[in-house]
Design a protein around this motif. Structure first.
Motif, PDB file in Angstrom:
ATOM      1  N   ASN A  69      37.808  31.047  33.129  1.00  0.00           N
ATOM      2  CA  ASN A  69      38.706  31.790  32.258  1.00  0.00           C
ATOM      3  C   ASN A  69      39.715  30.810  31.655  1.00  0.00           C
ATOM      4  OD1 ASN A  69      40.722  33.342  31.108  1.00  0.00           O
ATOM      5  ND2 ASN A  69      40.738  34.856  32.737  1.00  0.00           N
ATOM      6  N   PRO A  70      39.567  30.456  30.374  1.00  0.00           N
ATOM      7  CA  PRO A  70      40.455  29.467  29.761  1.00  0.00           C
ATOM      8  C   PRO A  70      41.939  29.831  29.858  1.00  0.00           C
ATOM      9  CG  PRO A  70      38.604  29.920  28.320  1.00  0.00           C
ATOM     10  CD  PRO A  70      38.541  30.922  29.444  1.00  0.00           C
ATOM     11  N   ALA A  71      42.254  31.101  29.741  1.00  0.00           N
ATOM     12  CA  ALA A  71      43.655  31.504  29.798  1.00  0.00           C
ATOM     13  C   ALA A  71      44.264  31.198  31.163  1.00  0.00           C
ATOM     14  CB  ALA A  71      43.794  32.995  29.487  1.00  0.00           C
ATOM     15  N   GLU A  72      43.468  31.283  32.214  1.00  0.00           N
ATOM     16  CA  GLU A  72      43.962  30.987  33.565  1.00  0.00           C
ATOM     17  C   GLU A  72      43.906  29.499  33.878  1.00  0.00           C
ATOM     18  OE1 GLU A  72      42.281  33.221  36.785  1.00  0.00           O
ATOM     19  OE2 GLU A  72      42.273  35.064  35.628  1.00  0.00           O
ATOM     20  N   SER A  73      42.871  28.821  33.423  1.00  0.00           N
ATOM     21  CA  SER A  73      42.656  27.441  33.851  1.00  0.00           C
ATOM     22  C   SER A  73      43.428  26.408  33.033  1.00  0.00           C
ATOM     23  CB  SER A  73      41.167  27.107  33.825  1.00  0.00           C
ATOM     24  OG  SER A  73      40.654  27.167  32.526  1.00  0.00           O
ATOM     25  N   TYR A  74      43.756  26.704  31.802  1.00  0.00           N
ATOM     26  CA  TYR A  74      44.359  25.701  30.923  1.00  0.00           C
ATOM     27  C   TYR A  74      45.641  25.113  31.499  1.00  0.00           C
ATOM     28  CZ  TYR A  74      46.058  23.317  26.810  1.00  0.00           C
ATOM     29  OH  TYR A  74      46.515  22.348  25.955  1.00  0.00           O
ATOM     30  N   ARG A 109      27.612  31.417  43.293  1.00  0.00           N
ATOM     31  CA  ARG A 109      28.694  30.449  43.157  1.00  0.00           C
ATOM     32  C   ARG A 109      29.977  31.147  42.754  1.00  0.00           C
ATOM     33  NH1 ARG A 109      25.646  25.667  39.869  1.00  0.00           N
ATOM     34  NH2 ARG A 109      24.262  25.075  41.565  1.00  0.00           N
ATOM     35  N   SER A 110      31.048  30.672  43.326  1.00  0.00           N
ATOM     36  CA  SER A 110      32.356  31.191  42.974  1.00  0.00           C
ATOM     37  C   SER A 110      32.955  30.293  41.900  1.00  0.00           C
ATOM     38  CB  SER A 110      33.265  31.197  44.195  1.00  0.00           C
ATOM     39  OG  SER A 110      34.571  31.572  43.819  1.00  0.00           O
ATOM     40  N   THR A 111      33.621  30.882  40.942  1.00  0.00           N
ATOM     41  CA  THR A 111      34.280  30.098  39.900  1.00  0.00           C
ATOM     42  C   THR A 111      35.770  29.958  40.200  1.00  0.00           C
ATOM     43  OG1 THR A 111      34.609  32.065  38.536  1.00  0.00           O
ATOM     44  CG2 THR A 111      32.618  30.770  38.130  1.00  0.00           C
ATOM     45  N   LEU A 112      36.188  30.426  41.375  1.00  0.00           N
ATOM     46  CA  LEU A 112      37.589  30.308  41.753  1.00  0.00           C
ATOM     47  C   LEU A 112      37.875  28.903  42.242  1.00  0.00           C
ATOM     48  CD1 LEU A 112      38.219  33.655  43.640  1.00  0.00           C
ATOM     49  CD2 LEU A 112      38.741  33.090  41.277  1.00  0.00           C
ATOM     50  N   MET A 113      39.018  28.380  41.822  1.00  0.00           N
ATOM     51  CA  MET A 113      39.468  27.049  42.237  1.00  0.00           C
ATOM     52  C   MET A 113      40.906  27.158  42.710  1.00  0.00           C
ATOM     53  SD  MET A 113      38.057  24.518  39.250  1.00  0.00           S
ATOM     54  CE  MET A 113      38.687  23.060  40.054  1.00  0.00           C
ATOM     55  N   ARG A 114      41.310  26.214  43.544  1.00  0.00           N
ATOM     56  CA  ARG A 114      42.707  26.149  43.969  1.00  0.00           C
ATOM     57  C   ARG A 114      43.305  24.897  43.349  1.00  0.00           C
ATOM     58  NH1 ARG A 114      46.142  28.414  47.442  1.00  0.00           N
ATOM     59  NH2 ARG A 114      44.517  29.673  48.401  1.00  0.00           N
ATOM     60  N   CYS A 115      44.361  25.094  42.607  1.00  0.00           N
ATOM     61  CA  CYS A 115      45.070  24.007  41.959  1.00  0.00           C
ATOM     62  C   CYS A 115      45.915  23.271  43.002  1.00  0.00           C
ATOM     63  CB  CYS A 115      45.976  24.561  40.851  1.00  0.00           C
ATOM     64  SG  CYS A 115      46.880  23.294  39.939  1.00  0.00           S
ATOM     65  N   VAL A 116      46.288  22.039  42.694  1.00  0.00           N
ATOM     66  CA  VAL A 116      47.152  21.285  43.596  1.00  0.00           C
ATOM     67  C   VAL A 116      48.529  21.927  43.719  1.00  0.00           C
ATOM     68  CG1 VAL A 116      45.955  19.103  43.296  1.00  0.00           C
ATOM     69  CG2 VAL A 116      47.799  19.695  41.745  1.00  0.00           C
TER      70      VAL A 116
END
Length: 54
Positions: free
Chosen positions: A32-37, A16-23
């Motif tokens: 990674n909280p620093a990236e996702s917050y 599974r990839s944990t990478l997401m694309r934001c709107v």
């Protein structure tokens, strides 16, 4: 493929990839909280706008 299985490794399609694309268009690591917050507000606003979040 059989060699990877014999070594106990997962296939590429099974990891599974944990990478997401934001709107907003940025790709970030959701683990990674620093990236996702900073993207939480963007995602929540988009969900509220399209009715998937109330």
């Amino acid at each position: 493929m059989k060699a990877r299985r014999a070594r106990g490794e997962k296939l590429d399609s099974e990891t599974r990839s944990t990478l997401m694309r934001c709107v907003c268009g940025t790709t970030f690591d959701s683990r990674n909280p620093a990236e996702s917050y900073q993207h939480r507000a963007h995602i929540t606003a988009a969900q509220t706008a399209n009715g998937t979040r109330r």
